[in-house]
Scaffold this motif. Structure first.
Motif, PDB file in Angstrom:
ATOM      1  N   PHE A  67     140.690 -14.853  37.987  1.00  0.00           N
ATOM      2  CA  PHE A  67     139.724 -13.766  37.823  1.00  0.00           C
ATOM      3  C   PHE A  67     139.055 -13.818  36.463  1.00  0.00           C
ATOM      4  CE2 PHE A  67     138.877  -9.418  36.292  1.00  0.00           C
ATOM      5  CZ  PHE A  67     137.981  -8.968  37.262  1.00  0.00           C
ATOM      6  N   SER A  92     128.539 -13.599  37.123  1.00  0.00           N
ATOM      7  CA  SER A  92     128.162 -13.187  38.477  1.00  0.00           C
ATOM      8  C   SER A  92     128.169 -11.667  38.604  1.00  0.00           C
ATOM      9  CB  SER A  92     129.111 -13.804  39.504  1.00  0.00           C
ATOM     10  OG  SER A  92     128.970 -15.207  39.545  1.00  0.00           O
ATOM     11  N   ASP A  93     129.142 -11.006  37.949  1.00  0.00           N
ATOM     12  CA  ASP A  93     129.182  -9.539  37.965  1.00  0.00           C
ATOM     13  C   ASP A  93     127.978  -8.944  37.242  1.00  0.00           C
ATOM     14  OD1 ASP A  93     131.525  -9.627  39.376  1.00  0.00           O
ATOM     15  OD2 ASP A  93     132.829  -9.053  37.699  1.00  0.00           O
ATOM     16  N   GLY A 122     135.439 -12.691  30.444  1.00  0.00           N
ATOM     17  CA  GLY A 122     136.036 -13.910  30.968  1.00  0.00           C
ATOM     18  C   GLY A 122     135.845 -15.040  29.973  1.00  0.00           C
ATOM     19  N   ASP A 135     132.497 -17.400  34.515  1.00  0.00           N
ATOM     20  CA  ASP A 135     131.589 -17.552  35.662  1.00  0.00           C
ATOM     21  C   ASP A 135     131.599 -16.281  36.509  1.00  0.00           C
ATOM     22  OD1 ASP A 135     131.240 -20.152  34.762  1.00  0.00           O
ATOM     23  OD2 ASP A 135     132.591 -21.025  36.244  1.00  0.00           O
ATOM     24  N   ARG A 136     132.795 -15.725  36.725  1.00  0.00           N
ATOM     25  CA  ARG A 136     132.889 -14.463  37.458  1.00  0.00           C
ATOM     26  C   ARG A 136     132.229 -13.338  36.680  1.00  0.00           C
ATOM     27  NH1 ARG A 136     134.567 -10.114  35.522  1.00  0.00           N
ATOM     28  NH2 ARG A 136     136.286 -11.265  34.589  1.00  0.00           N
ATOM     29  N   THR A 137     132.435 -13.321  35.368  1.00  0.00           N
ATOM     30  CA  THR A 137     131.813 -12.293  34.535  1.00  0.00           C
ATOM     31  C   THR A 137     130.296 -12.324  34.679  1.00  0.00           C
ATOM     32  OG1 THR A 137     133.622 -12.487  32.933  1.00  0.00           O
ATOM     33  CG2 THR A 137     131.610 -11.419  32.177  1.00  0.00           C
ATOM     34  N   GLU A 152     139.211 -19.197  40.898  1.00  0.00           N
ATOM     35  CA  GLU A 152     140.138 -18.534  41.815  1.00  0.00           C
ATOM     36  C   GLU A 152     140.969 -19.548  42.603  1.00  0.00           C
ATOM     37  OE1 GLU A 152     140.946 -15.532  41.893  1.00  0.00           O
ATOM     38  OE2 GLU A 152     139.265 -14.235  41.299  1.00  0.00           O
ATOM     39  N   ARG A 180     125.830 -21.034  36.563  1.00  0.00           N
ATOM     40  CA  ARG A 180     125.442 -20.239  37.729  1.00  0.00           C
ATOM     41  C   ARG A 180     123.931 -20.290  37.991  1.00  0.00           C
ATOM     42  NH1 ARG A 180     129.974 -20.588  39.486  1.00  0.00           N
ATOM     43  NH2 ARG A 180     131.445 -18.861  39.781  1.00  0.00           N
ATOM     44  N   SER A 192     137.553 -15.874  34.611  1.00  0.00           N
ATOM     45  CA  SER A 192     136.542 -16.898  34.330  1.00  0.00           C
ATOM     46  C   SER A 192     135.245 -16.223  33.900  1.00  0.00           C
ATOM     47  CB  SER A 192     136.306 -17.741  35.580  1.00  0.00           C
ATOM     48  OG  SER A 192     135.153 -18.532  35.432  1.00  0.00           O
ATOM     49  N   SER A 222     128.215 -20.052  31.207  1.00  0.00           N
ATOM     50  CA  SER A 222     128.326 -19.674  32.624  1.00  0.00           C
ATOM     51  C   SER A 222     126.982 -19.299  33.227  1.00  0.00           C
ATOM     52  CB  SER A 222     129.325 -18.525  32.770  1.00  0.00           C
ATOM     53  OG  SER A 222     130.645 -18.987  32.529  1.00  0.00           O
ATOM     54  N   ASP A 252     135.258 -22.956  40.238  1.00  0.00           N
ATOM     55  CA  ASP A 252     135.702 -21.826  41.061  1.00  0.00           C
ATOM     56  C   ASP A 252     137.147 -21.560  40.698  1.00  0.00           C
ATOM     57  OD1 ASP A 252     136.319 -19.927  42.928  1.00  0.00           O
ATOM     58  OD2 ASP A 252     136.054 -21.218  44.686  1.00  0.00           O
TER      59      ASP A 252
END
Length: 812
Positions: free
Chosen positions: A786, A794-795, A473, A790-792, A505, A142, A788, A138, A503
């Motif tokens: 949620f 980004s956080d 994620g 990728d979200r992790t 979501e 990203r 993913s 990820s 994405d």
């Protein structure tokens, strides 16, 4: 030839003809064979090189973009990376799957034939390593400038064999035929010291000279980590231990003392032989500590080398560098960076400490005190004498800060000290990790809360802003697109495109289809087809899976008690309308963890007994596919109907298997533990089978004097199950497991049994309504966006790393 001006080697072609020509060229010039004589392995290696070339071209543009922008970098230090097989993922990420399928036909093979030869690297074992693999994936997706650092283990952790006697370990010689995805770089070797002594430096207060007694070389290689839907290709750099040039004793060899002649080289190379050496002996524990220092010593020198390519001095180091410690294994990096800055680069202590604390961040992955690593002071002093001196000084200055903040609170000072004094003096690595970093995070909301309230409570009171949460994620590319192509295609059709892969979501759009009878029928058909492929049992039975590392807190033993209860129920009333179940266990137990290995042995005994029972076997089957890894997970997860997430609440940090299974439409039966809480909140309580105590109730049960015998005596079905084990029906393993449960039951298995069985009865009721079950399955997938990785990432990038993406320009 100026490569920076775009003049360089011919770029790999993009058309079918160009891909085929590149494949043939690699076969001739790099593999050294011909079409007529090419074996399947020749074809596999050649295809891998041809795909790798395309990623390498993107890698060169990535490196150029990073060099030009001089960004802030993320360096991810992890003891393990469970990467999975590489060919199919790299075909997907390079968009060459169709080209490859056509090209390999010229060699007389199918793409599926060659994918069978693609062995996954033996660089990891469980959730920690798979999380690391998802995160580096990820980071590239990203466009985050990043390098993962790890060890290139010769034999992984082990290859598991399952028999009626339980688990047997064999070497995992994963690279026996080589690894075509790897770029060796022997010219970038680093020198690593061990043992020896320190000497004072005249006029220097905090500087010392370390004179190692043993020298080992760290030889790197790297593997490419492409992003999905982007041009970025990052790397994972892996270190392999080698003996120094002086490690071969020619005089002894000439005298016929062949083993003695190479003993120093063997001793050095043992460092990277296996992941997590057996630590039941003093030598095994020392080898683990050597591994950890070997990883961080090589990696920090490489990080500094990379920093100095574009920067001078040290003022910008912490602004250009963030080093993420994936659990406590690489925590010695804090002391090592201090040693390098103070002793080798001659910075003053305060400046070096400021740089160090602003550079590191620490992810804690456990709530189990025994998993928060500690090392005997005497071992540290012998193996890493200079680092112990540095830790002593860090600790002294830190405890002064604690005393100033909490005057007179001597018990707090004792609790927070990096050096534990009782029952023996030990270095507390988690304490060092908190003291020496800018940020500390847990990996699920409950886990982060309990870290602040219990395990690291004193530190959270001292530095509340340092503690954060970043929920784990998983990669939807690996665990849906690759693992479950049928479902992936249906989701893409239902959502009108595959943008959801980048994405996640967007999966929420499936909710609108959860009431569509035709869609639900296709959804169910895909699950059944996946079960046919798995071939673990009747595809029309409820496939009930528990796939995870074996540990008593994960409570595989609770699942077994339920299996025995089902066995008794069926035998008592064979003519009843039973819901057929296939119960599937998979996972490994540490070789020295005898209690966990007894549970595996018990599973094997129960499976054999049920299979031989003509009354029970039509309705109940227990299977244990051996050697659980990513490749096997990719077969099991798409076929799962029920996901067993039944750890004692307050013990699991997060879990990622729960996310993978929910993402693929399995319904969860679980406690309020780890990320289960967040899964339940998102998929809906009505689509989750909840049971058991919460974390606070579990802690209170222990405090009030928990008695497993009270539950045994009060519950007839539980008593019957345990009596069956105690009677030896399932061998000595069953007797020992029963004795453990009735003797201490540390993880409250018996206390949660009745609630668990009642929840399983609700599972049966839901399964009898296929439309209801299919709708619940779709909603689990729809609301898993949620989770993913990728979200992790980004956080992490926003909250902890403070890094910005660096997009890589497309070719031309």
């Amino acid at each position: 030839m100026d490569l920076r001006q775009g003049i360089g080697p011919r770029r790999p072609g993009k058309t079918a003809d160009e891909f085929q020509q590149d494949l043939l060229s690699n076969l001739f010039y790099r593999r050294g064979t011909t079409v007529e004589s090419a074996s399947a392995r020749d074809a596999y290696e050649t295809l891998s090189l041809t795909v790798r070339d395309r990623l390498a071209e993107r890698r060169s543009r990535t490196a150029a973009a990073h060099f030009a922008t001089n960004p802030r970098w993320v360096y991810y230090l992890s003891a393990e990376y469970l990467l999975g097989a590489q060919l199919e993922q790299n075909l997907l990420y390079s968009d060459t799957g169709d080209l490859a399928a056509e090209a390999v036909k010229t060699l007389g093979f199918s793409l599926e034939d060659l994918e069978e030869l693609d062995i996954e690297p033996g660089l990891g074992n469980g959730g920690l390593g798979r999380l690391a693999a998802c995160l580096v994936d990820s980071m590239a997706t990203r466009d985050i400038p990043a390098v993962g650092y790890g060890i290139r283990y010769d034999f992984g952790i082990f290859h598991q064999i399952i028999t009626e006697e339980g688990q047997t370990e064999r070497p995992d010689d994963w690279a026996f035929h080589g690894n075509p995805w790897e770029f060796p770089a022997p010219d970038d070797r680093q020198t690593v010291g061990f043992y020896g002594h320190t000497e004072p430096i005249p006029g220097a207060q905090t500087r010392k000279r370390w004179v190692p007694g043993e020298i080992v070389l760290g030889e790197p290689s790297h593997m490419l980590v492409p992003g999905y839907g982007t041009e970025t290709v990052n790397i994972v750099r892996l270190w392999r231990a080698r003996g120094s040039e002086a490690s071969f004793d020619l005089s002894r060899f000439s005298a016929g003392q062949y083993a003695e002649a190479v003993q120093e080289a063997v001793r050095a190379e043992n460092i990277s032989k296996v992941l997590y050496p057996d630590d039941s002996t003093e030598l095994g524990r020392e080898l683990r500590l050597k591994q950890q220092y070997f990883l961080v010593s090589c990696s920090l020198r490489d990080i500094i080398r990379r920093f100095r390519l574009r920067n001078e001095g040290w003022a910008e180091f912490a602004d250009k560098t963030v080093i993420q410690l994936n659990d406590t294994h690489p925590t010695i990096a804090i002391a090592e960076l201090m040693r390098l800055l103070v002793d080798e680069y001659e910075l003053e202590w305060d400046e070096a400490w400021s740089i160090t604390r602003r550079t590191f961040a620490y992810t804690c992955h456990t709530l189990l005190p025994e998993a928060l690593e500690t090392w005997p002071v005497h071992m540290f002093e012998r193996l890493l004498p200079r680092h112990l001196e540095i830790i002593y000084l860090i600790n002294m200055l830190f405890l002064k800060e604690v005393e100033a903040r909490f005057p007179g609170d001597h018990d707090r000072v004792r609790r927070m000290s990096i050096i534990g004094e009782e029952p023996e003096r030990r270095v507390r690595m988690a304490h060092l990790a908190v003291v020496g970093t800018e940020a500390v995070n847990g990996v699920a909301e409950l886990h982060s809360k309990l870290l602040r309230e219990t395990v690291l409570n004193d530190f959270a009171e001292l530095w509340p802003a340092k503690f954060q949460n970043v929920t784990n994620g998983v990669s939807p590319r690996r665990f849906v697109k690759i693992a479950n192509p049928r479902l992936s295609d249906l989701i893409t059709e239902g959502l009108g495109g595959d943008d959801w892969l980048g994405d996640l979501e967007r999966l929420a759009g499936l909710e609108a289809l959860a009431g569509d009878a035709s869609f639900l029928e296709r959804w169910r058909a895909i699950k059944r087809a996946n079960k046919v492929d798995l071939a673990a049992g009747d595809p029309d039975s409820l496939t009930d899976v528990m796939i995870k590392r074996f540990h008593e807190y994960k409570r595989q033993q609770l699942k077994l008690l339920h299996v025995i209860a089902m066995y008794h129920r069926i035998r008592a009333d064979p003519s009843a309308d039973w819901v057929p179940r296939t119960v599937l266990f998979a996972g490994k137990a540490a070789p020295a963890y005898h209690a966990a290995k007894e549970i595996i042995r018990l599973i094997a005994m129960i499976a054999a007994r049920i299979a031989a029972d003509p009354v029970v076997s039509p309705y109940l089957k227990v299977v244990f596919p051996e050697n659980y890894n990513v490749t096997l997970a990719e077969r099991i997860i798409p076929a799962a109907d029920l996901s067993e997430q039944i750890s004692l609440a307050g013990k699991e940090a997060s879990g990622t298997g729960n996310m993978k299974l929910a993402l693929n439409g399995a319904l969860t039966i679980g406690t309020l533990d780890g990320a289960n809480i967040e899964i339940r909140a998102r998929v809906g309580a009505e689509n989750f089978f909840l049971f058991g105590m919460d974390a606070y109730q579990a802690a209170n049960a222990h405090q009030q004097g928990y008695s497993p015998w009270a539950y045994y005596e009060a519950d007839g079905e539980l008593r019957a199950a345990l009596d069956t084990l105690r009677a030896g029906t399932f061998g000595e393993a069953g007797q020992r497991v029963a004795a453990s449960l009735l003797g201490r039951d540390e993880y409250l298995t018996l206390a949660d049994f009745r609630s668990y069985v009642e929840s399983q009865d609700e599972v049966d009721r839901a399964w009898r309504d296929p439309q209801r079950w299919a709708r619940m399955s779709v909603l689990n997938t729809a609301h898993s966006g949620f989770f993913s990785s990728d979200r992790t990432v980004s956080d992490y990038a926003a909250r902890i790393w403070r890094v910005a993406p660096v997009p890589v320009p497309k070719e031309g």
